[in-house]
Scaffold this motif. Structure first.
Motif, PDB file in Angstrom:
ATOM      1  N   ARG A 169       0.921  -1.004  -0.080  1.00 23.45           N
ATOM      2  CA  ARG A 169       0.176   0.129  -0.054  1.00 23.45           C
ATOM      3  C   ARG A 169       1.211   1.359   0.076  1.00 23.45           C
ATOM      4  O   ARG A 169       1.933   1.291   0.607  1.00 23.45           O
ATOM      5  N   PHE A 170       0.731   2.066  -0.724  1.00 19.58           N
ATOM      6  CA  PHE A 170       1.245   3.442  -0.832  1.00 19.58           C
ATOM      7  C   PHE A 170       0.246   4.553  -0.912  1.00 19.58           C
ATOM      8  O   PHE A 170      -0.913   4.748  -1.544  1.00 19.58           O
ATOM      9  N   ILE A 171       0.814   5.578  -0.327  1.00 21.75           N
ATOM     10  CA  ILE A 171       0.064   6.903  -0.536  1.00 21.75           C
ATOM     11  C   ILE A 171       0.815   7.720  -1.738  1.00 21.75           C
ATOM     12  O   ILE A 171       2.019   7.617  -1.542  1.00 21.75           O
ATOM     13  N   VAL A 172       0.038   7.916  -2.915  1.00 18.93           N
ATOM     14  CA  VAL A 172       0.715   8.612  -3.860  1.00 18.93           C
ATOM     15  C   VAL A 172       0.028  10.086  -4.076  1.00 18.93           C
ATOM     16  O   VAL A 172      -1.333  10.150  -3.851  1.00 18.93           O
ATOM     17  N   ARG A 173       0.966  11.076  -3.877  1.00 14.38           N
ATOM     18  CA  ARG A 173       0.676  12.370  -3.769  1.00 14.38           C
ATOM     19  C   ARG A 173       0.909  12.967  -4.955  1.00 14.38           C
ATOM     20  O   ARG A 173       1.817  13.034  -5.350  1.00 14.38           O
ATOM     21  N   THR A 174      -0.056  13.698  -5.833  1.00 15.40           N
ATOM     22  CA  THR A 174       0.312  14.406  -6.768  1.00 15.40           C
ATOM     23  C   THR A 174      -0.026  15.838  -6.578  1.00 15.40           C
ATOM     24  O   THR A 174      -0.912  16.238  -5.832  1.00 15.40           O
ATOM     25  N   ILE A 175       1.104  16.798  -7.035  1.00 14.10           N
ATOM     26  CA  ILE A 175       1.115  18.018  -6.292  1.00 14.10           C
ATOM     27  C   ILE A 175       1.119  19.031  -7.629  1.00 14.10           C
ATOM     28  O   ILE A 175       2.275  18.965  -8.564  1.00 14.10           O
ATOM     29  N   PHE A 176       0.014  19.705  -7.968  1.00  7.96           N
ATOM     30  CA  PHE A 176      -0.056  20.517  -9.117  1.00  7.96           C
ATOM     31  C   PHE A 176       0.249  22.046  -8.619  1.00  7.96           C
ATOM     32  O   PHE A 176      -0.350  22.501  -8.026  1.00  7.96           O
ATOM     33  N   VAL A 198       5.127  14.222  -8.018  1.00  7.43           N
ATOM     34  CA  VAL A 198       4.328  13.140  -7.808  1.00  7.43           C
ATOM     35  C   VAL A 198       5.370  12.260  -6.540  1.00  7.43           C
ATOM     36  O   VAL A 198       6.748  12.371  -6.615  1.00  7.43           O
ATOM     37  N   GLU A 199       4.651  12.053  -5.399  1.00  4.50           N
ATOM     38  CA  GLU A 199       5.261  11.478  -4.169  1.00  4.50           C
ATOM     39  C   GLU A 199       4.856  10.023  -3.986  1.00  4.50           C
ATOM     40  O   GLU A 199       3.715   9.901  -4.140  1.00  4.50           O
ATOM     41  N   PHE A 200       5.745   9.325  -3.569  1.00  6.59           N
ATOM     42  CA  PHE A 200       5.118   7.925  -3.274  1.00  6.59           C
ATOM     43  C   PHE A 200       5.644   7.612  -1.940  1.00  6.59           C
ATOM     44  O   PHE A 200       6.732   7.623  -1.665  1.00  6.59           O
ATOM     45  N   HIS A 201       4.739   7.276  -0.924  1.00  2.00           N
ATOM     46  CA  HIS A 201       4.912   6.840   0.599  1.00  2.00           C
ATOM     47  C   HIS A 201       4.308   5.600   0.828  1.00  2.00           C
ATOM     48  O   HIS A 201       3.214   5.601   0.886  1.00  2.00           O
ATOM     49  N   PRO A 202       5.314   4.664   1.183  1.00  2.00           N
ATOM     50  CA  PRO A 202       4.807   3.398   1.736  1.00  2.00           C
ATOM     51  C   PRO A 202       3.701   3.673   3.024  1.00  2.00           C
ATOM     52  O   PRO A 202       4.166   4.534   3.845  1.00  2.00           O
ATOM     53  N   ALA A 203       2.619   2.841   3.291  1.00  2.00           N
ATOM     54  CA  ALA A 203       1.662   3.142   4.122  1.00  2.00           C
ATOM     55  C   ALA A 203       1.259   1.641   4.646  1.00  2.00           C
ATOM     56  O   ALA A 203       1.460   0.738   4.042  1.00  2.00           O
ATOM     57  N   MET A 204       0.807   1.849   5.923  1.00  2.00           N
ATOM     58  CA  MET A 204       0.400   0.623   6.832  1.00  2.00           C
ATOM     59  C   MET A 204      -1.144   1.094   7.178  1.00  2.00           C
ATOM     60  O   MET A 204      -1.417   2.068   7.780  1.00  2.00           O
ATOM     61  N   ASP A 249      -1.009  24.769  -3.544  1.00  2.00           N
ATOM     62  CA  ASP A 249      -0.972  23.969  -4.912  1.00  2.00           C
ATOM     63  C   ASP A 249      -2.098  23.045  -4.498  1.00  2.00           C
ATOM     64  O   ASP A 249      -2.320  22.527  -3.676  1.00  2.00           O
ATOM     65  N   ARG A 250      -2.778  22.737  -5.804  1.00  2.00           N
ATOM     66  CA  ARG A 250      -3.833  21.464  -5.971  1.00  2.00           C
ATOM     67  C   ARG A 250      -3.028  20.255  -5.776  1.00  2.00           C
ATOM     68  O   ARG A 250      -2.219  19.899  -6.274  1.00  2.00           O
ATOM     69  N   MET A 298       6.135  -0.372 -11.460  1.00  2.00           N
ATOM     70  CA  MET A 298       4.811   0.354 -11.527  1.00  2.00           C
ATOM     71  C   MET A 298       4.918   1.850 -11.277  1.00  2.00           C
ATOM     72  O   MET A 298       4.052   2.690 -11.752  1.00  2.00           O
ATOM     73  N   ILE A 299       5.960   2.158 -10.612  1.00  2.00           N
ATOM     74  CA  ILE A 299       6.276   3.511 -10.003  1.00  2.00           C
ATOM     75  C   ILE A 299       6.234   4.530 -11.479  1.00  2.00           C
ATOM     76  O   ILE A 299       5.430   5.664 -11.505  1.00  2.00           O
ATOM     77  N   PRO A 300       6.870   4.434 -12.421  1.00  2.00           N
ATOM     78  CA  PRO A 300       6.920   5.330 -13.703  1.00  2.00           C
ATOM     79  C   PRO A 300       5.473   5.229 -14.060  1.00  2.00           C
ATOM     80  O   PRO A 300       5.035   6.352 -14.735  1.00  2.00           O
ATOM     81  N   VAL A 301       4.898   4.009 -14.165  1.00  2.00           N
ATOM     82  CA  VAL A 301       3.375   3.778 -14.916  1.00  2.00           C
ATOM     83  C   VAL A 301       2.532   4.811 -14.183  1.00  2.00           C
ATOM     84  O   VAL A 301       1.695   5.463 -14.761  1.00  2.00           O
ATOM     85  N   ILE A 302       2.618   4.852 -13.007  1.00  2.00           N
ATOM     86  CA  ILE A 302       1.876   5.690 -12.127  1.00  2.00           C
ATOM     87  C   ILE A 302       2.280   7.083 -12.287  1.00  2.00           C
ATOM     88  O   ILE A 302       1.272   8.047 -12.352  1.00  2.00           O
ATOM     89  N   ALA A 303       3.346   7.450 -12.126  1.00  2.00           N
ATOM     90  CA  ALA A 303       3.877   9.002 -12.155  1.00  2.00           C
ATOM     91  C   ALA A 303       3.773   9.392 -13.351  1.00  2.00           C
ATOM     92  O   ALA A 303       3.629  10.760 -13.350  1.00  2.00           O
ATOM     93  N   GLU A 304       4.487   8.791 -14.398  1.00  2.00           N
ATOM     94  CA  GLU A 304       4.715   9.580 -15.409  1.00  2.00           C
ATOM     95  C   GLU A 304       3.354  10.598 -16.195  1.00  2.00           C
ATOM     96  O   GLU A 304       3.680  11.529 -16.647  1.00  2.00           O
ATOM     97  N   PRO A 305       2.197   9.954 -16.223  1.00  2.00           N
ATOM     98  CA  PRO A 305       1.292  10.742 -16.627  1.00  2.00           C
ATOM     99  C   PRO A 305       0.933  12.149 -15.931  1.00  2.00           C
ATOM    100  O   PRO A 305       0.813  13.005 -16.374  1.00  2.00           O
ATOM    101  N   PHE A 306       1.235  11.960 -14.718  1.00  2.00           N
ATOM    102  CA  PHE A 306       1.110  13.293 -13.766  1.00  2.00           C
ATOM    103  C   PHE A 306       2.294  14.102 -14.111  1.00  2.00           C
ATOM    104  O   PHE A 306       2.293  15.406 -13.991  1.00  2.00           O
ATOM    105  N   PHE A 307       3.471  13.564 -14.228  1.00  2.00           N
ATOM    106  CA  PHE A 307       4.741  14.371 -14.729  1.00  2.00           C
ATOM    107  C   PHE A 307       4.586  15.216 -16.006  1.00  2.00           C
ATOM    108  O   PHE A 307       4.767  16.611 -15.875  1.00  2.00           O
ATOM    109  N   LEU A 308       3.920  14.534 -16.846  1.00  2.00           N
ATOM    110  CA  LEU A 308       3.598  15.168 -18.185  1.00  2.00           C
ATOM    111  C   LEU A 308       2.805  16.170 -18.096  1.00  2.00           C
ATOM    112  O   LEU A 308       2.472  17.202 -18.813  1.00  2.00           O
ATOM    113  N   MET A 309       1.836  16.342 -17.066  1.00  2.00           N
ATOM    114  CA  MET A 309       0.874  17.299 -16.673  1.00  2.00           C
ATOM    115  C   MET A 309       1.391  18.353 -16.002  1.00  2.00           C
ATOM    116  O   MET A 309       0.767  19.362 -15.547  1.00  2.00           O
ATOM    117  N   GLY A 310       2.621  18.301 -15.552  1.00  2.00           N
ATOM    118  CA  GLY A 310       3.361  19.372 -14.764  1.00  2.00           C
ATOM    119  C   GLY A 310       3.315  19.109 -13.140  1.00  2.00           C
ATOM    120  O   GLY A 310       3.714  20.035 -12.703  1.00  2.00           O
TER     121      GLY A 310
END
Length: 121
Positions: free
Chosen positions: A27-34, A101-107, A72-73, A86-98
């Protein structure tokens, strides 16, 4: 749009393949910051919310929250990631939108209890 294409063509193939790594998930917390300018461009795209819905569906996000952090949004997604590739698969689309992206393992609490029972022996 790149976001839709990338997720629809790649994520299901990798997340739900029969490859050995598909049996372990973390489980990860994926935070996208625009930042403001990137966020303004993203939300003006008429497909933006549909793309977010597709992302949540394709990653089987456990939860999603949208907020402002430091002006920031920000989107916060709880997802299971089967392997590091899987990290680039998840992150790249958000990177391409500017976005950043952060990934934090979670419990959850049960994970914490199990880990502490081993760590404190």
């Amino acid at each position: 749009m790149v976001f839709t294409y990338f997720f629809s063509k790649n994520i299901n193939k990798i997340l739900y393949s029969s490859a050995p790594h598909a049996f372990f998930e973390m489980r990860f917390i994926v935070r996208t910051i625009f930042p403001t300018e990137a966020g303004n461009r993203a939300v003006k795209d008429p497909n933006f919310t549909k793309n977010i819905e597709d992302f949540m569906k394709n990653t089987k996000a456990e939860a999603a929250y949208f907020t402002e952090i430091n002006g920031d949004r920000t989107g916060v997604f709880i997802v299971d990631i089967p392997s590091a590739d899987m990290i680039p698969v998840i992150a790249e689309p958000f990177f391409l939108m500017g976005a950043k992206v952060e990934f934090h393992p979670a419990m959850v609490l049960d994970d914490l209890k199990k880990g502490l029972s081993v760590a404190l022996k």
